[in-house]
Design an enzyme around this catalytic site. Structure first.
Site, PDB file in Angstrom:
ATOM      1  N   CYS A   1     -12.696   0.859   8.893  1.00  0.00           N
ATOM      2  CA  CYS A   1     -11.866   0.337   7.796  1.00  0.00           C
ATOM      3  C   CYS A   1     -11.878   1.279   6.602  1.00  0.00           C
ATOM      4  O   CYS A   1     -12.907   1.878   6.281  1.00  0.00           O
ATOM      5  CB  CYS A   1     -12.416  -0.999   7.308  1.00  0.00           C
ATOM      6  SG  CYS A   1     -12.599  -2.253   8.582  1.00  0.00           S
ATOM      7  N   HIS A  21      -9.219   4.042  -0.846  1.00  0.00           N
ATOM      8  CA  HIS A  21      -7.846   3.534  -0.754  1.00  0.00           C
ATOM      9  C   HIS A  21      -7.540   2.596  -1.927  1.00  0.00           C
ATOM     10  O   HIS A  21      -7.474   1.375  -1.748  1.00  0.00           O
ATOM     11  CB  HIS A  21      -7.679   2.835   0.604  1.00  0.00           C
ATOM     12  CG  HIS A  21      -6.298   2.345   0.893  1.00  0.00           C
ATOM     13  ND1 HIS A  21      -5.153   2.863   0.317  1.00  0.00           N
ATOM     14  CD2 HIS A  21      -5.862   1.348   1.732  1.00  0.00           C
ATOM     15  CE1 HIS A  21      -4.095   2.225   0.778  1.00  0.00           C
ATOM     16  NE2 HIS A  21      -4.498   1.299   1.627  1.00  0.00           N
ATOM     17  N   CYS A  71       0.828  -1.223   0.000  1.00  0.00           N
ATOM     18  CA  CYS A  71       0.000   0.000   0.000  1.00  0.00           C
ATOM     19  C   CYS A  71       0.856   1.265   0.000  1.00  0.00           C
ATOM     20  O   CYS A  71       0.317   2.371  -0.097  1.00  0.00           O
ATOM     21  CB  CYS A  71      -0.922   0.017   1.208  1.00  0.00           C
ATOM     22  SG  CYS A  71      -1.868  -1.488   1.372  1.00  0.00           S
TER      23      CYS A  71
HETATM   24  N1  COA Z   1     -16.370   2.324   4.926  1.00  0.00           N
HETATM   25  C1  COA Z   1     -17.653   2.717   4.778  1.00  0.00           C
HETATM   26  N2  COA Z   1     -18.591   1.992   4.103  1.00  0.00           N
HETATM   27  C2  COA Z   1     -18.167   0.850   3.529  1.00  0.00           C
HETATM   28  C3  COA Z   1     -16.848   0.392   3.630  1.00  0.00           C
HETATM   29  C4  COA Z   1     -15.938   1.181   4.374  1.00  0.00           C
HETATM   30  N3  COA Z   1     -14.670   0.781   4.518  1.00  0.00           N
HETATM   31  N4  COA Z   1     -16.733  -0.784   2.959  1.00  0.00           N
HETATM   32  C5  COA Z   1     -17.936  -1.037   2.441  1.00  0.00           C
HETATM   33  N5  COA Z   1     -18.811  -0.057   2.786  1.00  0.00           N
HETATM   34  C6  COA Z   1     -20.243  -0.004   2.480  1.00  0.00           C
HETATM   35  C7  COA Z   1     -20.520  -0.258   1.018  1.00  0.00           C
HETATM   36  O1  COA Z   1     -20.606   0.942   0.279  1.00  0.00           O
HETATM   37  C8  COA Z   1     -21.869  -0.951   1.084  1.00  0.00           C
HETATM   38  O2  COA Z   1     -22.870   0.017   1.270  1.00  0.00           O
HETATM   39  P1  COA Z   1     -24.329  -0.146   0.603  1.00  0.00           P
HETATM   40  O3  COA Z   1     -24.892  -1.416   1.179  1.00  0.00           O
HETATM   41  O4  COA Z   1     -25.058   1.091   1.021  1.00  0.00           O
HETATM   42  O5  COA Z   1     -24.070  -0.250  -0.872  1.00  0.00           O
HETATM   43  C9  COA Z   1     -21.798  -1.761   2.358  1.00  0.00           C
HETATM   44  O6  COA Z   1     -20.832  -1.088   3.185  1.00  0.00           O
HETATM   45  C10 COA Z   1     -21.364  -3.203   2.143  1.00  0.00           C
HETATM   46  O7  COA Z   1     -20.268  -3.174   1.240  1.00  0.00           O
HETATM   47  P2  COA Z   1     -19.459  -4.479   0.867  1.00  0.00           P
HETATM   48  O8  COA Z   1     -18.560  -4.112  -0.278  1.00  0.00           O
HETATM   49  O9  COA Z   1     -20.358  -5.648   0.726  1.00  0.00           O
HETATM   50  O10 COA Z   1     -18.545  -4.650   2.153  1.00  0.00           O
HETATM   51  P3  COA Z   1     -17.621  -5.855   2.479  1.00  0.00           P
HETATM   52  O11 COA Z   1     -18.144  -6.477   3.724  1.00  0.00           O
HETATM   53  O12 COA Z   1     -17.395  -6.744   1.292  1.00  0.00           O
HETATM   54  O13 COA Z   1     -16.237  -5.120   2.771  1.00  0.00           O
HETATM   55  C11 COA Z   1     -14.601  -4.437   4.323  1.00  0.00           C
HETATM   56  C12 COA Z   1     -16.051  -4.327   3.900  1.00  0.00           C
HETATM   57  C13 COA Z   1     -14.360  -3.538   5.511  1.00  0.00           C
HETATM   58  C14 COA Z   1     -14.256  -5.874   4.713  1.00  0.00           C
HETATM   59  C15 COA Z   1     -13.707  -4.003   3.121  1.00  0.00           C
HETATM   60  O14 COA Z   1     -14.003  -2.662   2.788  1.00  0.00           O
HETATM   61  C16 COA Z   1     -12.237  -4.129   3.432  1.00  0.00           C
HETATM   62  O15 COA Z   1     -11.666  -5.218   3.313  1.00  0.00           O
HETATM   63  N6  COA Z   1     -11.578  -3.038   3.811  1.00  0.00           N
HETATM   64  C17 COA Z   1     -10.152  -3.066   4.140  1.00  0.00           C
HETATM   65  C18 COA Z   1      -9.317  -2.901   2.909  1.00  0.00           C
HETATM   66  C19 COA Z   1      -7.869  -3.151   3.223  1.00  0.00           C
HETATM   67  O16 COA Z   1      -7.500  -4.057   3.949  1.00  0.00           O
HETATM   68  N7  COA Z   1      -6.990  -2.357   2.636  1.00  0.00           N
HETATM   69  C20 COA Z   1      -5.570  -2.461   2.839  1.00  0.00           C
HETATM   70  C21 COA Z   1      -5.210  -1.842   4.113  1.00  0.00           C
HETATM   71  S1  COA Z   1      -3.594  -2.269   4.655  1.00  0.00           S
END
Ligand code: COA
Length: 386
Positions: free
Chosen positions: A206, A334, A83
């Site tokens: 997250c 991100h 990242c």
């Molecule tokens: N912040 C705010 N809203 C979020 C979000 C976040 N981080 N991630 C997803 N959403 C919202 C989506 O827009 C969606 O909204 P909607 O239902 O109104 O359309 C809802 O939450 C579900 O989204 P979805 O894509 O199904 O979520 P998910 O459960 O598959 O993923 C996380 C959520 C947190 C697991 C994912 O965003 C993630 O893995 N984040 C971390 C990324 C990471 O590790 N990056 C590297 C860092 S070192």
């Protein structure tokens, strides 16, 4: 070493951009930066990208993207540090100009993450952890940062509410950024009630999965003054790069981000600056705990004071040191390879006085801190109006 300036910035909106292929996203940002700089020839293109192979099935990006811009023949190099790939691309371009190897460099970062489903995106991101000691056992990044959060909470008394305050602040800032993925006002209660991802981290702690690209044009300060046409000249005065163990199991102390501290110290030493000189910072808030730990590692607050600082509003717009005025990774999004470049764009916009409603008054010295994985690498840049 020659003095290096940023003379152009450009980025796409960040979000779920299914209709736009990686090469088009990248070209949009690159063309915007070249237009902002007023140049159409460069000596080098650098590209920060973490994992275009796993996210889109495309490697060999440097040649592919130079050609996309009609620049086949120009030297181009892709760099990778998970990242922190975008920050590393900035440093690679900075080094070439400083060393006199190039006069004008197009620095870029790109990631197209939403062409795969959530499980595959999590797998791709997880390859930045230690495959043998972490990935094999099923740990993902939310899980790794949850462990860091637990240690920080136990050692310093950092509270769940303080973590939530990071998300509340960054979403409030993101509301003022037209490029941000989420334009969403959230409260502490919203964060505390959002879905549990990896205890104690919840969905709203997250950063999301994002598509996007960002680009800068760098040249010497001398050339920048000729091209400036009255615009402030922004110089990169410090650049620091550091590594740490990739696996948390091998790390000496889980309550601090050692690579961030070292990269920060190196950037401060090069710039001849201290934490008190920094007017605003973009830090790598991939999870809310990461912002708190980064503000401590960079010396803005003592170890353990990062949580109380965000609670007191010291890092708010208008606070003692505004942090993540762009909305940060939390709200702006991100796209991992693009993040480090986009952080520098926010600082340049602020130093030029172009940040609109989120402008930090009197900003003359800013910092951008980018991080790979759970802190296995970090790149820090200090930028100043000269
Ligand atoms: N912040 C705010 N809203 C979020 C979000 C976040 N981080 N991630 C997803 N959403 C919202 C989506 O827009 C969606 O909204 P909607 O239902 O109104 O359309 C809802 O939450 C579900 O989204 P979805 O894509 O199904 O979520 P998910 O459960 O598959 O993923 C996380 C959520 C947190 C697991 C994912 O965003 C993630 O893995 N984040 C971390 C990324 C990471 O590790 N990056 C590297 C860092 S070192």
């Amino acid at each position: 070493m020659r003095d290096v300036a940023v003379i152009g910035v450009g980025m796409t909106s960040f979000g779920e951009l299914w209709r736009t292929p990686l090469r088009s996203l990248w070209a949009e940002a690159a063309i915007a930066a070249l237009g902002d700089a007023g140049v159409d020839r460069v000596d080098l293109v650098t590209i920060g990208c973490m994992s275009s192979g796993l996210f889109t099935g495309q490697e060999h990006l440097a040649s592919l993207l130079a050609d996309e811009l009609g620049m086949a023949g120009v030297p181009a190099a892709r760099v990778e540090s998970a990242c922190a790939s975008g920050g590393l691309a900035v440093r690679a371009g900075f080094a070439e100009i400083a060393a006199g190897l190039a006069e004008v460099v197009l620095v870029t970062g790109v990631e197209k993450m939403t062409d795969v489903d959530g499980a595959d995106a999590t797998y791709a991101l997880g390859t930045a952890a230690d495959a043998e000691w972490e990935g094999f056992h099923g740990v993902t990044f939310p899980g790794l940062y949850a462990m860091l959060a637990r240690v920080h909470m136990q050692r310093f008394g950092t509270t769940r509410e303080q973590l939530a305050r990071v998300a509340v602040k960054n979403h409030a800032n993101g509301l003022l950024n037209r490029h941000a993925q989420y334009h969403l006002k959230v409260s502490v209660a919203d964060v505390l009630e959002s879905t549990l991802v990896a205890d104690p981290l919840r969905l709203l702690d997250c950063s999301p999965v994002t598509d996007g690209a960002a680009a800068l044009v760098l040249t010497t300060v001398e050339r920048a003054r000729e091209l400036a046409a009255g615009k402030p000249v922004v110089r990169i005065t410090g650049s620091g790069l550091a590594t740490d163990t990739v696996s948390l199991a091998n790390r000496g102390d889980l309550a601090e981000l050692g690579a961030v501290r070292l990269a920060g110290e190196r950037a401060y030493a090069m710039a001849g600056r201290t934490p008190d000189d920094i007017h605003l910072a973009e830090v790598h808030d991939c999870f809310t705990i990461a912002e708190i730990m980064a503000t401590e590692a960079l010396g803005f607050f003592a170890a353990g004071d990062g949580g109380p600082a965000v609670e007191k509003g010291l890092t708010d717009l208008g606070g003692r040191i505004p942090v993540n005025t762009s909305g940060g990774l939390k709200s702006k999004g991100h796209p991992v390879g693009a993040t480090g470049v986009a952080q520098v764009i926010e600082i340049v916009s602020q130093l030029r006085g172009d940040a609109g409603q989120r402008q930090v008054e009197g900003a003359r010295v800013g910092m951008a801190q980018n991080m790979g994985g759970s802190g296995g690498s970090s790149v820090v840049h200090i930028l100043e109006v000269v």
